[in-house]
Design a protein around this motif. Structure first.
Motif, PDB file in Angstrom:
ATOM      1  N   GLN A   1     -34.636  24.485 -24.197  1.00  0.00           N
ATOM      2  CA  GLN A   1     -34.626  24.787 -22.761  1.00  0.00           C
ATOM      3  C   GLN A   1     -36.005  24.487 -22.186  1.00  0.00           C
ATOM      4  O   GLN A   1     -37.010  24.483 -22.905  1.00  0.00           O
ATOM      5  CB  GLN A   1     -34.278  26.267 -22.537  1.00  0.00           C
ATOM      6  N   VAL A   2     -36.009  24.166 -20.886  1.00  0.00           N
ATOM      7  CA  VAL A   2     -37.234  23.794 -20.181  1.00  0.00           C
ATOM      8  C   VAL A   2     -37.387  24.687 -18.957  1.00  0.00           C
ATOM      9  O   VAL A   2     -36.418  24.934 -18.231  1.00  0.00           O
ATOM     10  CB  VAL A   2     -37.184  22.317 -19.750  1.00  0.00           C
ATOM     11  N   GLN A   3     -38.583  25.172 -18.741  1.00  0.00           N
ATOM     12  CA  GLN A   3     -38.883  25.950 -17.549  1.00  0.00           C
ATOM     13  C   GLN A   3     -39.982  25.233 -16.762  1.00  0.00           C
ATOM     14  O   GLN A   3     -40.917  24.687 -17.349  1.00  0.00           O
ATOM     15  CB  GLN A   3     -39.359  27.364 -17.896  1.00  0.00           C
ATOM     16  N   LEU A   4     -39.834  25.241 -15.441  1.00  0.00           N
ATOM     17  CA  LEU A   4     -40.811  24.611 -14.556  1.00  0.00           C
ATOM     18  C   LEU A   4     -41.328  25.653 -13.575  1.00  0.00           C
ATOM     19  O   LEU A   4     -40.532  26.354 -12.942  1.00  0.00           O
ATOM     20  CB  LEU A   4     -40.175  23.450 -13.790  1.00  0.00           C
ATOM     21  N   ALA A   5     -42.634  25.732 -13.440  1.00  0.00           N
ATOM     22  CA  ALA A   5     -43.244  26.704 -12.538  1.00  0.00           C
ATOM     23  C   ALA A   5     -44.151  25.995 -11.550  1.00  0.00           C
ATOM     24  O   ALA A   5     -45.160  25.402 -11.946  1.00  0.00           O
ATOM     25  CB  ALA A   5     -44.037  27.729 -13.340  1.00  0.00           C
ATOM     26  N   GLU A   6     -43.765  26.028 -10.276  1.00  0.00           N
ATOM     27  CA  GLU A   6     -44.534  25.376  -9.215  1.00  0.00           C
ATOM     28  C   GLU A   6     -45.533  26.352  -8.596  1.00  0.00           C
ATOM     29  O   GLU A   6     -45.308  27.564  -8.567  1.00  0.00           O
ATOM     30  CB  GLU A   6     -43.612  24.857  -8.113  1.00  0.00           C
ATOM     31  N   SER A   7     -46.587  25.794  -8.046  1.00  0.00           N
ATOM     32  CA  SER A   7     -47.555  26.577  -7.287  1.00  0.00           C
ATOM     33  C   SER A   7     -48.259  25.663  -6.297  1.00  0.00           C
ATOM     34  O   SER A   7     -48.217  24.436  -6.442  1.00  0.00           O
ATOM     35  CB  SER A   7     -48.579  27.233  -8.217  1.00  0.00           C
ATOM     36  N   GLY A   8     -48.879  26.275  -5.287  1.00  0.00           N
ATOM     37  CA  GLY A   8     -49.701  25.511  -4.355  1.00  0.00           C
ATOM     38  C   GLY A   8     -49.148  25.337  -2.964  1.00  0.00           C
ATOM     39  O   GLY A   8     -49.814  24.773  -2.101  1.00  0.00           O
ATOM     40  N   GLY A   9     -47.940  25.800  -2.717  1.00  0.00           N
ATOM     41  CA  GLY A   9     -47.391  25.675  -1.368  1.00  0.00           C
ATOM     42  C   GLY A   9     -48.061  26.647  -0.408  1.00  0.00           C
ATOM     43  O   GLY A   9     -48.863  27.484  -0.797  1.00  0.00           O
ATOM     44  N   GLY A  10     -47.708  26.510   0.863  1.00  0.00           N
ATOM     45  CA  GLY A  10     -48.265  27.403   1.864  1.00  0.00           C
ATOM     46  C   GLY A  10     -48.220  26.814   3.250  1.00  0.00           C
ATOM     47  O   GLY A  10     -47.549  25.813   3.493  1.00  0.00           O
ATOM     48  N   LEU A  11     -48.965  27.430   4.139  1.00  0.00           N
ATOM     49  CA  LEU A  11     -49.043  26.998   5.534  1.00  0.00           C
ATOM     50  C   LEU A  11     -50.306  26.175   5.735  1.00  0.00           C
ATOM     51  O   LEU A  11     -51.400  26.591   5.322  1.00  0.00           O
ATOM     52  CB  LEU A  11     -49.067  28.216   6.451  1.00  0.00           C
ATOM     53  N   VAL A  12     -50.151  25.025   6.363  1.00  0.00           N
ATOM     54  CA  VAL A  12     -51.299  24.152   6.618  1.00  0.00           C
ATOM     55  C   VAL A  12     -51.128  23.524   7.991  1.00  0.00           C
ATOM     56  O   VAL A  12     -49.996  23.302   8.454  1.00  0.00           O
ATOM     57  CB  VAL A  12     -51.414  23.068   5.515  1.00  0.00           C
ATOM     58  N   GLN A  13     -52.239  23.259   8.645  1.00  0.00           N
ATOM     59  CA  GLN A  13     -52.185  22.627   9.960  1.00  0.00           C
ATOM     60  C   GLN A  13     -51.932  21.127   9.824  1.00  0.00           C
ATOM     61  O   GLN A  13     -52.261  20.525   8.792  1.00  0.00           O
ATOM     62  CB  GLN A  13     -53.495  22.864  10.701  1.00  0.00           C
ATOM     63  N   PRO A  14     -51.366  20.522  10.843  1.00  0.00           N
ATOM     64  CA  PRO A  14     -51.189  19.056  10.824  1.00  0.00           C
ATOM     65  C   PRO A  14     -52.512  18.355  10.547  1.00  0.00           C
ATOM     66  O   PRO A  14     -53.556  18.737  11.087  1.00  0.00           O
ATOM     67  CB  PRO A  14     -50.665  18.756  12.225  1.00  0.00           C
ATOM     68  N   GLY A  15     -52.455  17.344   9.682  1.00  0.00           N
ATOM     69  CA  GLY A  15     -53.653  16.631   9.279  1.00  0.00           C
ATOM     70  C   GLY A  15     -54.331  17.213   8.059  1.00  0.00           C
ATOM     71  O   GLY A  15     -55.248  16.590   7.497  1.00  0.00           O
ATOM     72  N   GLY A  16     -53.887  18.386   7.638  1.00  0.00           N
ATOM     73  CA  GLY A  16     -54.488  19.047   6.489  1.00  0.00           C
ATOM     74  C   GLY A  16     -53.950  18.535   5.167  1.00  0.00           C
ATOM     75  O   GLY A  16     -53.139  17.605   5.115  1.00  0.00           O
ATOM     76  N   SER A  17     -54.427  19.176   4.098  1.00  0.00           N
ATOM     77  CA  SER A  17     -54.057  18.779   2.743  1.00  0.00           C
ATOM     78  C   SER A  17     -53.611  19.984   1.929  1.00  0.00           C
ATOM     79  O   SER A  17     -54.043  21.111   2.179  1.00  0.00           O
ATOM     80  CB  SER A  17     -55.257  18.126   2.040  1.00  0.00           C
ATOM     81  N   LEU A  18     -52.765  19.703   0.963  1.00  0.00           N
ATOM     82  CA  LEU A  18     -52.347  20.688  -0.035  1.00  0.00           C
ATOM     83  C   LEU A  18     -52.174  19.970  -1.359  1.00  0.00           C
ATOM     84  O   LEU A  18     -51.858  18.777  -1.385  1.00  0.00           O
ATOM     85  CB  LEU A  18     -51.025  21.359   0.343  1.00  0.00           C
ATOM     86  N   ARG A  19     -52.342  20.721  -2.439  1.00  0.00           N
ATOM     87  CA  ARG A  19     -52.091  20.182  -3.771  1.00  0.00           C
ATOM     88  C   ARG A  19     -51.104  21.095  -4.472  1.00  0.00           C
ATOM     89  O   ARG A  19     -51.365  22.280  -4.685  1.00  0.00           O
ATOM     90  CB  ARG A  19     -53.385  20.100  -4.571  1.00  0.00           C
ATOM     91  N   LEU A  20     -49.969  20.506  -4.830  1.00  0.00           N
ATOM     92  CA  LEU A  20     -48.953  21.238  -5.574  1.00  0.00           C
ATOM     93  C   LEU A  20     -49.130  20.987  -7.066  1.00  0.00           C
ATOM     94  O   LEU A  20     -49.491  19.882  -7.474  1.00  0.00           O
ATOM     95  CB  LEU A  20     -47.551  20.805  -5.144  1.00  0.00           C
ATOM     96  N   SER A  21     -48.843  22.016  -7.840  1.00  0.00           N
ATOM     97  CA  SER A  21     -48.883  21.895  -9.294  1.00  0.00           C
ATOM     98  C   SER A  21     -47.567  22.379  -9.872  1.00  0.00           C
ATOM     99  O   SER A  21     -46.913  23.261  -9.305  1.00  0.00           O
ATOM    100  CB  SER A  21     -50.016  22.744  -9.887  1.00  0.00           C
ATOM    101  N   CYS A  22     -47.184  21.808 -11.003  1.00  0.00           N
ATOM    102  CA  CYS A  22     -45.965  22.224 -11.690  1.00  0.00           C
ATOM    103  C   CYS A  22     -46.216  22.141 -13.182  1.00  0.00           C
ATOM    104  O   CYS A  22     -46.495  21.064 -13.714  1.00  0.00           O
ATOM    105  CB  CYS A  22     -44.797  21.338 -11.304  1.00  0.00           C
ATOM    106  N   ALA A  23     -46.099  23.281 -13.832  1.00  0.00           N
ATOM    107  CA  ALA A  23     -46.299  23.346 -15.278  1.00  0.00           C
ATOM    108  C   ALA A  23     -44.955  23.485 -15.968  1.00  0.00           C
ATOM    109  O   ALA A  23     -44.167  24.377 -15.627  1.00  0.00           O
ATOM    110  CB  ALA A  23     -47.199  24.526 -15.625  1.00  0.00           C
ATOM    111  N   ALA A  24     -44.715  22.615 -16.923  1.00  0.00           N
ATOM    112  CA  ALA A  24     -43.484  22.658 -17.703  1.00  0.00           C
ATOM    113  C   ALA A  24     -43.745  23.351 -19.040  1.00  0.00           C
ATOM    114  O   ALA A  24     -44.790  23.161 -19.654  1.00  0.00           O
ATOM    115  CB  ALA A  24     -42.963  21.245 -17.946  1.00  0.00           C
ATOM    116  N   SER A  25     -42.770  24.126 -19.463  1.00  0.00           N
ATOM    117  CA  SER A  25     -42.872  24.793 -20.759  1.00  0.00           C
ATOM    118  C   SER A  25     -41.525  24.749 -21.455  1.00  0.00           C
ATOM    119  O   SER A  25     -40.497  24.488 -20.833  1.00  0.00           O
ATOM    120  CB  SER A  25     -43.344  26.247 -20.582  1.00  0.00           C
ATOM    121  N   GLY A  26     -41.550  25.012 -22.739  1.00  0.00           N
ATOM    122  CA  GLY A  26     -40.320  24.966 -23.518  1.00  0.00           C
ATOM    123  C   GLY A  26     -40.281  23.723 -24.375  1.00  0.00           C
ATOM    124  O   GLY A  26     -41.302  23.254 -24.848  1.00  0.00           O
ATOM    125  N   SER A  27     -39.091  23.179 -24.553  1.00  0.00           N
ATOM    126  CA  SER A  27     -38.895  22.020 -25.407  1.00  0.00           C
ATOM    127  C   SER A  27     -39.114  20.739 -24.595  1.00  0.00           C
ATOM    128  O   SER A  27     -38.180  20.193 -24.018  1.00  0.00           O
ATOM    129  CB  SER A  27     -37.485  22.042 -26.002  1.00  0.00           C
TER     130      SER A  27
END
Length: 115
Positions: A1-27
């Protein structure tokens, strides 16, 4: 089995930046494809970007030039760098992993672009 955990979302103003991350675990197999899909309210889920374990990547036309995808194979983690964000980028962003014909999904992280 595989699990995926995302992080990094949120509220940002137009023109701004965000970085999303996703860590996979399991097989996790050595050969796989990790990616980011997004689903805006009332819309179908669409592919934003994906990257193979070998480093070959694809960026959707709608985000090309603004988004970049990368991964750290040692940590089974994929990243989505989002720059010059627009209100139309507002969506739930889902991490995915595909290996041996099976698809796995994270629970999603909300990105809201608004002033």
């Amino acid at each position: 089995q595989v699990q995926l955990a995302e992080s990094g979302g949120g509220l940002v103003q137009p023109g701004g930046s965000l970085r999303l991350s996703c860590a996979a675990s399991g097989s996790i197999f050595r050969s796989n494809v990790m990616g980011w899909f997004r689903q805006a309210p009332g819309e179908q889920r669409e592919l934003a970007a994906r990257i193979t374990s070998g480093g070959d990547s694809y960026i959707a036309d709608s985000v090309k030039g603004r988004f970049a995808i990368s991964r750290d194979n040692a940590k089974n983690t994929v990243f989505l760098q989002m720059n010059s964000l627009k209100p139309e980028d507002t969506a739930v962003y889902y991490c995915s992993l595909t290996q041996s014909g099976a698809d796995y999904w994270g629970q999603g992280t909300l990105v809201t672009v608004s002033s």
